[in-house]
Design a protein around this motif. Structure first.
Motif, short mmCIF file in Angstrom:
data_model
loop_
_atom_site.label_atom_id
_atom_site.label_comp_id
_atom_site.label_asym_id
_atom_site.label_seq_id
_atom_site.Cartn_x
_atom_site.Cartn_y
_atom_site.Cartn_z
N ALA A 142 0.83 -1.20 0.00
CA ALA A 142 0.00 0.00 0.00
C ALA A 142 0.87 1.25 0.00
O ALA A 142 0.44 2.30 0.45
N ASN A 143 2.07 1.10 -0.52
CA ASN A 143 2.92 2.29 -0.58
C ASN A 143 2.39 3.25 -1.64
O ASN A 143 1.70 2.84 -2.58
N ALA A 144 2.71 4.51 -1.49
CA ALA A 144 2.27 5.51 -2.47
C ALA A 144 3.17 5.43 -3.70
O ALA A 144 4.38 5.58 -3.61
N THR A 145 2.56 5.19 -4.85
CA THR A 145 3.29 5.10 -6.11
C THR A 145 3.00 6.34 -6.94
O THR A 145 1.85 6.66 -7.19
N ILE A 146 4.04 7.04 -7.34
CA ILE A 146 3.91 8.30 -8.04
C ILE A 146 4.20 8.10 -9.53
O ILE A 146 5.27 7.60 -9.89
N ASP A 147 3.25 8.46 -10.37
CA ASP A 147 3.46 8.34 -11.81
C ASP A 147 4.29 9.52 -12.30
O ASP A 147 4.03 10.68 -11.93
N PRO A 148 5.30 9.29 -13.13
CA PRO A 148 6.16 10.38 -13.59
C PRO A 148 5.42 11.48 -14.34
O PRO A 148 5.91 12.61 -14.42
N TYR A 149 4.24 11.18 -14.89
CA TYR A 149 3.54 12.19 -15.67
C TYR A 149 3.07 13.37 -14.82
O TYR A 149 2.87 14.47 -15.34
N ARG A 150 2.91 13.16 -13.52
CA ARG A 150 2.46 14.26 -12.66
C ARG A 150 3.62 15.06 -12.08
O ARG A 150 3.43 15.91 -11.22
N LEU A 151 4.85 14.79 -12.56
CA LEU A 151 6.04 15.42 -11.99
C LEU A 151 6.66 16.44 -12.94
O LEU A 151 6.63 16.26 -14.17
N GLU A 152 7.23 17.47 -12.35
CA GLU A 152 8.00 18.46 -13.10
C GLU A 152 9.46 18.07 -13.17
O GLU A 152 10.13 18.29 -14.19
N ARG A 153 9.97 17.47 -12.10
CA ARG A 153 11.38 17.10 -12.04
C ARG A 153 11.59 16.12 -10.90
O ARG A 153 10.71 15.94 -10.04
N ILE A 154 12.77 15.52 -10.87
CA ILE A 154 13.17 14.60 -9.80
C ILE A 154 14.56 15.04 -9.33
O ILE A 154 15.49 15.09 -10.13
N ASP A 155 14.68 15.35 -8.04
CA ASP A 155 15.96 15.78 -7.46
C ASP A 155 16.50 14.67 -6.57
O ASP A 155 15.77 14.15 -5.71
N VAL A 156 17.75 14.32 -6.75
CA VAL A 156 18.39 13.25 -6.00
C VAL A 156 19.56 13.83 -5.22
O VAL A 156 20.43 14.49 -5.81
N ILE A 157 19.57 13.62 -3.91
CA ILE A 157 20.73 13.95 -3.12
C ILE A 157 21.39 12.65 -2.70
O ILE A 157 20.72 11.72 -2.24
N LYS A 158 22.70 12.57 -2.86
CA LYS A 158 23.43 11.33 -2.58
C LYS A 158 24.22 11.49 -1.28
O LYS A 158 24.91 12.48 -1.09
#
Length: 757
Positions: A142-158
Motif C-alpha cells: 500500500a505504498n504511495a506510487t507516483i506516476d512520472p507524468y504528474r512530476l515536473e522534475r526529480i531531485d536526488v541527493i546522494k
C-alpha cells in the motif's frame, strides 16, 4: 514577462545599426510565458530551484539545502532529472526515470517489477522517496506510487540527509517535485501505444483563472493532470491498469505570497508482475528433463490467475505556502494528508532447497501469500530562511520543524508451500487455496524534528553547518492467530537522535568548485531486543542505525555555458546493524557495520548546436566491515561468517550515457534523434557470495519529429518513438539468493502522438 523559445524561431540576433533598427522585421511566432504577479511557489518558475529544468541541465535545487541554492555551490552530490529527460526516455516509472543517474541502481526487482514499486539503491543502500519535500509511506502493498507524468522534475541527493529530512538511509533520498499551476495558458494531450499491447494517454492543461471581481484578477491559476494506462503486463497472463487525476490551484495575491493546493486520486487495479525465479534456470542453465537444458523465457509467469492480485488505491490533498516578509526573510510551509489501500495476493517461487543450486527438472516449487493494508499519513514541513551579514560574511540561515505520522493496519497471511508449476507445461488455473490471514497489526509511527542550517559565504568560500534533533516513536500491537490460539507482540520503538552536517566549498572564477563535506543519517530499528539487565528478561529496544559519510568532490560549470560536470569520492559507514546474539537466544547485538567506498562522475550539457546529453559512471566497493552474524552457504550447507562479504543486488560498476540531437536547419529540420547506453556491472547473488550475476549492456533509442515542419497546419503536433533494450538482450538485473532472481525487461517499443498548445 519572460520570453522563451527564441531559439526555436530561427531568429539570429546581432548588433545592428540605427538604420537597420528602423527596418520592418517579420518574426515567427514567439512562445511567451507570463509569470503573473510574482514568483509564486518559491523557485517554481522555469529554471528555478523547484521549476522546470531547461533541457538536461538544472542550475539550482532546494533538495540538498532547503534553500534556493545553485547546484555548483552545493557541497554534496546532487542530480536533477527534468521533464525533457523523463519524456525523452519515455519513463513509465520513477525507476525508469532514474536509469541514467550515476550512483543509482534501479529495478532491483527486475524490469518487470518496476511498474509496481519504487525500489532502487543509492550508493548501495535502499533510499526513501519524498514528494515536494515530505516523506511518502514506504512498504510494499500500500505504498504511495507516483506516476512520472504528474512530476515536473526529480531531485536526488546522494549521501546521508537526515539533517534536513529526518530518518533516512545512508545512500541518499529521492525528492519528486509536482507539476504546479502556471500563469500562462497551456495544454497537452498525448496518446501512446506499444510495449505489451499497452495504451497510455494523458492530459495536462492549465493557466490563469479569469475573474471580474475587483482585486482578484490574475490572482488564481489552475492545472489539471489526468492519465490512463491499460495493457498486458510484461509476463504472460498479467495486466497493468492505472487511472489518475491530479488537479491543483494556486492563489497568488501578491508577488510575495503564493498558496498552492494539490489533490490526487490514483487507482491501480492491476500492477503487472512481482515474481522471481530460481538462479538455476535464469543465471545458470537448468536441466528441465526430456533432453531440454536452458533458461526460463523472459516472459515466463510463475503465479496463478486465480490468486494473482495487486489492487491499490491512493488519494491525497496537500498545500504549499510561500511568503516573503521582506528581502531578508521568507517562510515556506507544506503539508499533506495521504491515504492508501492495497490488496495483494500472489503465488511465486518458494524459498526452498528444491529451488537452490542443485535444482533440476521441470517442477518449480511455489508458495502462496497475501496481505490487505490500509495506511494513512500526515506530513508537514515548515521553515524560515533569513539572509543577513556579519562583517564580511553573508549568511543564509534556515530554521525549521517537520513532522510525520504514519499509521498502517495490516492483515497478513502466512507463506505456505502450494502446488508446484511445471515449467514445460504451465497450468495457471490450479486449485490453489488462499490461506487465511493469521496476523493483524496496527502500527503508528511518528517523527518530529527541529533543524537549523547556516550557509556562510565569505567572498567565494562557502561554509555550511547544520544540525537536527529528532524524536521518533513507533507503537502498535501485532496479534497472531494459530490453531485457535492468539499471541500479542507490541512493536514499540522509541528513538531520539541528533544528526549533523558540515561542508566547505570554494568557487573559483573559472567555474571550478572543489568541496569537502561530512553528513549523518539515522534509522530507527523496530525489530529485535538487546539484552540489558536493567530491563529485565525482555531486554531493550535497539539503538537507531547510524550512518556517516565523508565526501570530497569537484564541480565545474564553464561560465556562460549550460554544462555541469561533477566528480566525487566518498566513504560511507553504517553502524548499529543488528545480528543474532550468539550468547543469548532470541536477542540481538548491534555490532554490524557496512562500509561503502566509491567514486562517481556525472556530466550534463545543453549545447547550442542542438545537442543535449547526460552521462556518468559509478564505482562502488561495498562490504560487511564488521558482522558477528552467519549465513548459510547453499553450496556447502555450512554456516559461514558474514564479515567481509558483500551485499547482494549492488553492482560494483555502473555507467550510462543518454544524448539527443535536434536538427536546426536543412531537410531534417524538426527531427530529433537520440539514444542511450546503460552498463550494469556484476553483482553478488547471495549473502554467502557463492555466485555472481553477470554484467549487462543495454541500448535505448529515441526519435521524435515536430510535425509543423511537415505541414504548418499541424502546429503543436509531434510524434515520438522509443525503443528500450533495442538489442533485446536477455539479462538478469539481480538476485537475492538462489531462489529469487529477476529478469530485466526485453525490448519494448512505444509510439507517442502528442499535441501541445
Amino acid at each position: 514577462m519572460l520570453l522563451s523559445g527564441v531559439a526555436a524561431c530561427g531568429l539570429s540576433v546581432t548588433q545592428a545599426s540605427a538604420q537597420d533598427a528602423a527596418q520592418t522585421v517579420t518574426l515567427d511566432t514567439l512562445s511567451v510565458e507570463g509569470v503573473g504577479r510574482g514568483p509564486g511557489v518559491a523557485g517554481s518558475e522555469p529554471g528555478g530551484a523547484r521549476g522546470a529544468v531547461p533541457g538536461y541541465v538544472a542550475a539550482r535545487s532546494v533538495v540538498a539545502t532547503k534553500t534556493d541554492t545553485p547546484i555548483l555551490e552545493t557541497a554534496q552530490s546532487v542530480s536533477v532529472i527534468g521533464r525533457k529527460q523523463i519524456e525523452d526516455a519515455n519513463a513509465l516509472s520513477i525507476n525508469q526515470a532514474l536509469r541514467y543517474t550515476p550512483g543509482v541502481t534501479t529495478e532491483q526487482r527486475g524490469g518487470a517489477g518496476s511498474t509496481r514499486l519504487e525500489q532502487f539503491l543509492i550508493r548501495g543502500f535502499n533510499a526513501p522517496v519524498f514528494l515536494d519535500g515530505m516523506a511518502l509511506i514506504a512498504g510494499r502493498d500500500a505504498n504511495a506510487t507516483i506516476d512520472p507524468y504528474r512530476l515536473e522534475r526529480i531531485d536526488v541527493i546522494k549521501g546521508p540527509a537526515s539533517v534536513l529530512y529526518g530518518q533516512s538511509g545512508p545512500g541518499g533520498i529521492v525528492n519528486l517535485v509536482s507539476k504546479v499551476p502556471r500563469f500562462v495558458q497551456h495544454g497537452e494531450v498525448f496518446v501512446q501505444g506499444g510495449g505489451f499491447n499497452e495504451v497510455r494517454g494523458g492530459v495536462d492543461i492549465g493557466g490563469p483563472i479569469a475573474s471580474d471581481v475587483p482585486g482578484l484578477a490574475d490572482q488564481f491559476a489552475y492545472r489539471i493532470v489526468g492519465f490512463g494506462w491499460k495493457g498486458d503486463g510484461p509476463v504472460d497472463t498479467t495486466k497493468v491498469e492505472r487511472v489518475l487525476i491530479n488537479p491543483s490551484v494556486t492563489w497568488r495575491p501578491s508577488s510575495d505570497t503564493s498558496l498552492t493546493v494539490i489533490a490526487n486520486y490514483q487507482r491501480d487495479p492491476f500492477s503487472g508482475f512481482y515474481g522471481g525465479f530460481p538462479a538455476v534456470g535464469t543465471v545458470f542453465p537448468r536441466n528441465f528433463g526430456n533432453g531440454i537444458v536452458g533458461r526460463l523465457p523472459v516472459n515466463f509467469y510463475d503465479g496463478d490467475r486465480g490468486i494473482e492480485r495487486s489492487d491499490r488505491t491512493q488519494a491525497s490533498i496537500q498545500y504549499i505556502l510561500d511568503h516573503r516578509v521582506n528581502e531578508h526573510l521568507s517562510f515556506h510551509s507544506a503539508g499533506r494528508y495521504l491515504r492508501t489501500q492495497g490488496d495483494y495476493r500472489s503465488v511465486y517461487s518458494a524459498f526452498s532447497p528444491l529451488n537452490g543450486p542443485n535444482a533440476s527438472g521441470p517442477l518449480l516449487p511455489r508458495a502462496v501469500t497475501g496481505t490487505q493494508v490500509d495506511a494513512e499519513a500526515y506530513t508537514m514541513d515548515t521553515n524560515a530562511v533569513m539572509t543577513f551579514d556579519t562583517g564580511f560574511v553573508a549568511h543564509t540561515a534556515l530554521l525549521g520543524v517537520d513532522h510525520r505520522s504514519f499509521s498502517t493496519r495490516t492483515l497478513g497471511a502466512p507463506f505456505p508451500a502450494t502446488l508446484s508449476l511445471n515449467a514445460l507445461a504451465p497450468d495457471y488455473a490450479m486449485p490453489i487455496a488462499f490461506p487465511a490471514f493469521t496476523t493483524a497489526s496496527r502500527v503508528d509511527a511518528e517523527q518530529t524534528g527541529v533543524y537549523f542550517q547556516d550557509q556562510a559565504k565569505l567572498d567565494r568560500l562557502v561554509l555550511t553547518l547544520g544540525g537536527r534533533y529528532d524524536v521518533a516513536r513507533q507503537t502498535g500491537p501485532t496479534r497472531s492467530f494459530n490453531n485457535g490460539n492468539s499471541t500479542l507482540v507490541r512493536q514499540d520503538a522509541p528513538a531520539d537522535a541528533f544528526t549533523g552536517r558540515a561542508s566547505l566549498l570554494y568557487l573559483f572564477e573559472s567555474g571550478v568548485a572543489p568541496y569537502v563535506s561530512y553528513s549523518q543519517s539515522f534509522e530507527p530499528i523496530v525489530a529485535g531486543r538487546v539484552f540489558d539487565s536493567a530491563f529485565g528478561t525482555v531486554g531493550r529496544v535497539p539503538d537507531p542505525q547510524l550512518s556517516d559519510q565523508y565526501e570530497a568532490g569537484i564541480k565545474y560549470q564553464p561560465p556562460g555555458t549550460d554544462i555541469l560536470i561533477t566528480a566525487a569520492a566518498f566513504d560511507i559507514r553504517q553502524s548499529n546493524r543488528t545480528t543474532a546474539d550468539p550468547a543469548r537466544q532470541g536477542f540481538v547485538v548491534q555490532t554490524g557495520q557496512v562500509g561503502v567506498q566509491g567514486v562517481e562522475f556525472e556530466a550534463r550539457a545543453n549545447l547550442a548546436e542542438g545537442l543535449t546529453l547526460t552521462g556518468g559512471f559509478s564505482l562502488l566497493d561495498a562490504r560487511n566491515v564488521r558482522d558477528d552474524g552467519r549465513t548459510l552457504n547453499d553450496l556447502t550447507q555450512q554456516n559461514v561468517a558474514l564479515q567481509g562479504r558483500r551485499p547482494v543486488l549492488v553492482p560494483d560498476k555502473t555507467a550510462s550515457l543518454l544524448a539527443t540531437y535536434r536538427f536546426l536547419d536543412g531537410p531534417m529540420l524538426g527531427l530529433e534523434i537520440g539514444g542511450g547506453v546503460r552498463y550494469l556491472g556484476p553483482s553478488w547473488g547471495d549473502a554467502a557470495n557463492t555466485f555472481k550475476v553477470s554484467e549487462s549492456v543495454l541500448v535505448d533509442a529515441i526519435a521524435s519529429y515536430d510535425l509543423k515542419h511537415f505541414d504548418p497546419t499541424l502546429q503543436g503536433f509531434s510524434v515520438q518513438v522509443n525503443a528500450t533494450n533495442l538489442l533485446d538482450e536477455t539479462y538478469v538485473s539481480g538476485c537475492n539468493g538462489y531462489t529469487s532472481c529477476y529478469y530485466g525487461l526485453p525490448r519494448t517499443v512505444y509510439a507517442t502522438l502528442r499535441y501541445r498548445w
